[in-house]
Design an enzyme around this catalytic site. Structure first.
Site, short mmCIF file in Angstrom:
data_model
loop_
_atom_site.label_atom_id
_atom_site.label_comp_id
_atom_site.label_asym_id
_atom_site.label_seq_id
_atom_site.Cartn_x
_atom_site.Cartn_y
_atom_site.Cartn_z
N ASP A 215 0.82 -1.12 0.21
CA ASP A 215 0.17 -0.04 0.16
C ASP A 215 0.97 1.39 -0.02
O ASP A 215 1.87 1.30 0.59
CB ASP A 215 -0.80 0.00 1.04
CG ASP A 215 -1.73 1.21 1.15
OD1 ASP A 215 -2.70 1.30 0.65
OD2 ASP A 215 -1.80 2.12 2.25
N GLU A 241 1.68 -0.54 -5.11
CA GLU A 241 0.70 0.58 -5.55
C GLU A 241 1.37 1.76 -5.70
O GLU A 241 1.83 2.66 -4.92
CB GLU A 241 -0.26 0.99 -4.35
CG GLU A 241 -1.41 1.80 -4.52
CD GLU A 241 -2.29 1.31 -5.62
OE1 GLU A 241 -2.32 0.12 -6.13
OE2 GLU A 241 -3.55 1.79 -5.86
C1 LM2 Z 1 -3.71 3.69 -0.55
N1 LM2 Z 1 -2.89 3.25 -1.71
O1 LM2 Z 1 -1.64 3.76 -2.00
C2 LM2 Z 1 -4.91 2.93 -0.54
O2 LM2 Z 1 -5.16 2.26 -1.76
C3 LM2 Z 1 -6.00 3.92 -0.13
O3 LM2 Z 1 -7.14 3.43 -0.01
C4 LM2 Z 1 -5.65 4.69 1.19
O4 LM2 Z 1 -6.43 5.63 1.43
C5 LM2 Z 1 -4.27 5.20 0.81
N2 LM2 Z 1 -3.36 4.74 0.15
C6 LM2 Z 1 -3.77 5.32 2.49
O5 LM2 Z 1 -3.20 4.09 2.80
C7 LM2 Z 1 -7.61 5.34 2.08
C8 LM2 Z 1 -8.77 6.36 1.60
C9 LM2 Z 1 -8.44 7.82 2.48
C10 LM2 Z 1 -8.49 7.70 4.11
C11 LM2 Z 1 -7.08 6.76 4.12
C12 LM2 Z 1 -6.82 6.52 5.61
O6 LM2 Z 1 -8.84 6.34 0.12
O7 LM2 Z 1 -9.85 8.69 2.13
O8 LM2 Z 1 -8.04 8.87 4.29
O9 LM2 Z 1 -7.42 5.41 3.56
O10 LM2 Z 1 -7.91 5.90 6.24
C13 LM2 Z 1 -8.99 9.19 5.41
C14 LM2 Z 1 -9.73 10.49 5.18
C15 LM2 Z 1 -8.92 11.72 4.90
C16 LM2 Z 1 -8.00 11.64 6.25
C17 LM2 Z 1 -7.44 10.56 6.57
C18 LM2 Z 1 -6.48 10.65 7.67
O11 LM2 Z 1 -10.63 10.09 4.05
O12 LM2 Z 1 -9.66 12.74 4.74
O13 LM2 Z 1 -6.99 12.84 5.97
O14 LM2 Z 1 -8.07 9.69 6.86
O15 LM2 Z 1 -7.37 10.91 8.99
C19 LM2 Z 1 -7.10 14.06 6.86
#
Ligand code: LM2
Ligand code: CA
Length: 500
Positions: A215, A241
């Site tokens: 990831d 990724e």
């Molecule tokens: C990836 N690949 O490189 C994953 O495929 C992707 O799903 C992950 O993001 C990302 N890297 C980090 O591992 C997902 C999702 C984000 C989410 C993060 C963390 O797409 O939206 O972020 O996981 O859970 C969320 C909130 C964002 C916030 C963050 C930290 O959406 O607004 O940022 O958590 O609290 C302040």
């Protein structure tokens, strides 16, 4: 590949392994190549995955699965909490360590390798801006990392120091040292951090896991990933990724495979709307510029594009199914399919029990996409349904077709108004009709010997007798050409192996 496995098993039994252990070991060690087919099983808990490997994934010819991240994560109702580790214990809302262990054994015994999602670039965030990331670690276990293990906790004079979010996503220093927004970034260049990460991965390898999706690989230097890889107890498979441009992905070919993002764009262009499959004509020329050699994974969608947009989805009904068939038909790449759940809220976690654990996956009885009868390029799923792509018989048929044509080259490409097709040199033929009308094929050059062929996509040869045909039947004339009718939103896939 089945015969090779049997031979290997026979050899291993000689070394004192039971047949089941021999099968497991043969599965773990089988390399992932262009003839392997994988599928991301997103939102599946360990118990459901174990039975799915035995009952459907193995029997339908899937060689490997990509699972949810298995480690303890921040709590919440969103799917993306899995990408916020709070410890490296194999305890998550998808199941316990014990359930995980059983799942890995069941999948290996069914001939399905297990690749897990490894979230090793960062730990959990929250309102943790500017913090060193230690405050969000598990209250259940001794903290894994301390402040100096994070880039934000290094002395400010350290060249790797960074405490802000990434804003320039392509600059090397910034994208590797700063935070994926809000997520405390591990100092992966430090041997002490590398050892902790390797211990986490080795724990899984010891349980029979075959490899990892790395990831956020784009946010760690390839050199760090190589150092971690060297600390592993086995030669594990890595698929990294590296979102976006292939030129950055190329930097990572020394540490493993990568996904082909430009290819995914092709899938989107060809199958998001009715009548565009003919765009496939430009694919071979495009592939020449990818520069990823034989280390590219090809795909239609993943958990990010499925939830955040930017791909064909289950909403496109029969076109979605055709997009998967397309990546299975091309000689380029190692295909990975996607099986997930449907949702109205893009943040929503898979359906959960009252105890905040992911509920067992329930598959609709349908063995193909649940399309709308009046508008087949749309679907009829209810919120929280699992799509169960691994059970779709048209795709099981395409996997068998892919096996039967092997590495035969692509020839005689045709492309016109929503229709795309090609031969796999003397071995097989495939044709896609992405329009809403029946396509009358006339004298298409297949390169196949004259005779009657059974279509893999609509049913294939009768599995019991190997003689009758459950699907559509097509005839190849003496001159090797095919004339016949292909229904709307459908695929024709025939090969030497489907002559009957
Ligand atoms: C990836 N690949 O490189 C994953 O495929 C992707 O799903 C992950 O993001 C990302 N890297 C980090 O591992 C997902 C999702 C984000 C989410 C993060 C963390 O797409 O939206 O972020 O996981 O859970 C969320 C909130 C964002 C916030 C963050 C930290 O959406 O607004 O940022 O958590 O609290 C302040
Ligand atoms: Ca990083």
């Amino acid at each position: 590949m089945k015969r090779i496995i049997l031979l290997l098993c026979a050899g291993l039994i000689g070394f004192g392994l039971s047949p089941a252990q021999a099968e497991e070991s043969a599965t773990i060690n089988k390399p992932i190549t262009g003839s392997s087919v994988g599928i991301q099983m997103f939102g599946w808990n360990w118990d459901s995955l174990a039975t799915e490997c035995t009952n459907h994934l193995g029997p339908n010819g899937y060689d490997w699965i990509l699972t949810l991240p298995p480690q303890e994560h921040k709590k919440g109702n969103q799917w993306w909490v899995h990408y916020q580790p709070v410890s490296y214990q194999l305890e998550s809302s998808a199941g316990t360590r014990e359930q995980f262990t059983k799942m890995v054994a069941a999948c290996n015994a069914a001939g399905v390798k297990v690749i897990t999602d490894a979230v090793i670039n960062h730990m959990a965030g929250g309102n943790g801006y500017g913090s060193a990331g230690t405050e969000y670690q598990s209250p259940n276990f001794a903290p894994l990392f301390t402040e100096p293990d994070f880039h934000s906790g290094l002395p400010q004079t350290d060249p790797h120091y960074c405490s802000r979010d990434i804003s320039n996503w392509n600059d090397f220093e910034e994208r590797t040292n700063c935070k994926f927004p809000g997520l405390p970034d591990l100092a992966t260049e430090l041997p002490s951090v590398q050892q902790k990460i390797a211990k986490f991965l080795n724990d899984q390898l010891a349980l029979g896991v075959s490899g990892f999706r790395i990831d956020a690989a784009k946010h760690m230097p390839p050199a760090d990933l190589l150092s971690i890889k060297k600390l592993l107890i086995r030669d594990a498979y890595f698929v990294q990724e590296v979102v976006g441009s292939n030129s950055i992905a190329q930097e990572y070919l020394g540490s493993g495979d990568v996904w082909a993002w430009d290819q995914q764009q092709f899938a989107t262009d060809m199958f998001s709307s009715i009548g565009y499959a003919h765009l496939g004509k430009g694919f071979d020329a495009d592939v020449k510029n990818y520069g990823l050699g034989n280390q590219a994974l090809t795909w239609v969608t993943n958990h990010d594009t499925d939830h955040h947009g930017g791909s064909v989805t289950y909403d496109q009904g029969k076109l979605y199914q055709m997009a998967f068939a397309w990546i299975l038909s091309e000689p380029y790449g190692k295909p990975m399919l996607y099986s997930g759940y449907t949702f109205f809220d893009q943040d929503a976690e898979a359906p959960m029990n009252a105890n905040q654990k992911i509920a067992n996956a329930i598959c609709a009885s349908s063995t193909e996409v649940k399309f709308n009868k009046k508008a087949p390029a749309t679907s009829t799923y209810d919120q929280g349904d699992f799509t169960c792509v691994e059970r779709w018989s048209p795709l099981a048929g395409m996997i068998a077709w892919r096996d039967s044509v092997g590495s035969a080259a692509k020839t005689s490409v045709i492309a016109k108004a929503g229709v795309y097709g090609f031969a796999r040199d003397k071995a097989g033929y495939v044709l896609f009709n992405s329009t809403g009308r029946t396509y009358s094929a006339s004298k298409l050059k297949t390169g196949l010997a004259a005779g009657k062929y059974c279509d893999f996509y609509s049913g294939g040869k009768s599995p019991n007798t190997g003689k009758g045909c459950r699907g559509l039947s097509f005839t190849v004339a003496k001159d090797g050409t095919l004339t016949g009718k292909l229904p709307s939103f459908s695929v024709l896939a025939i090969s030497q192996a489907s002559k009957y």
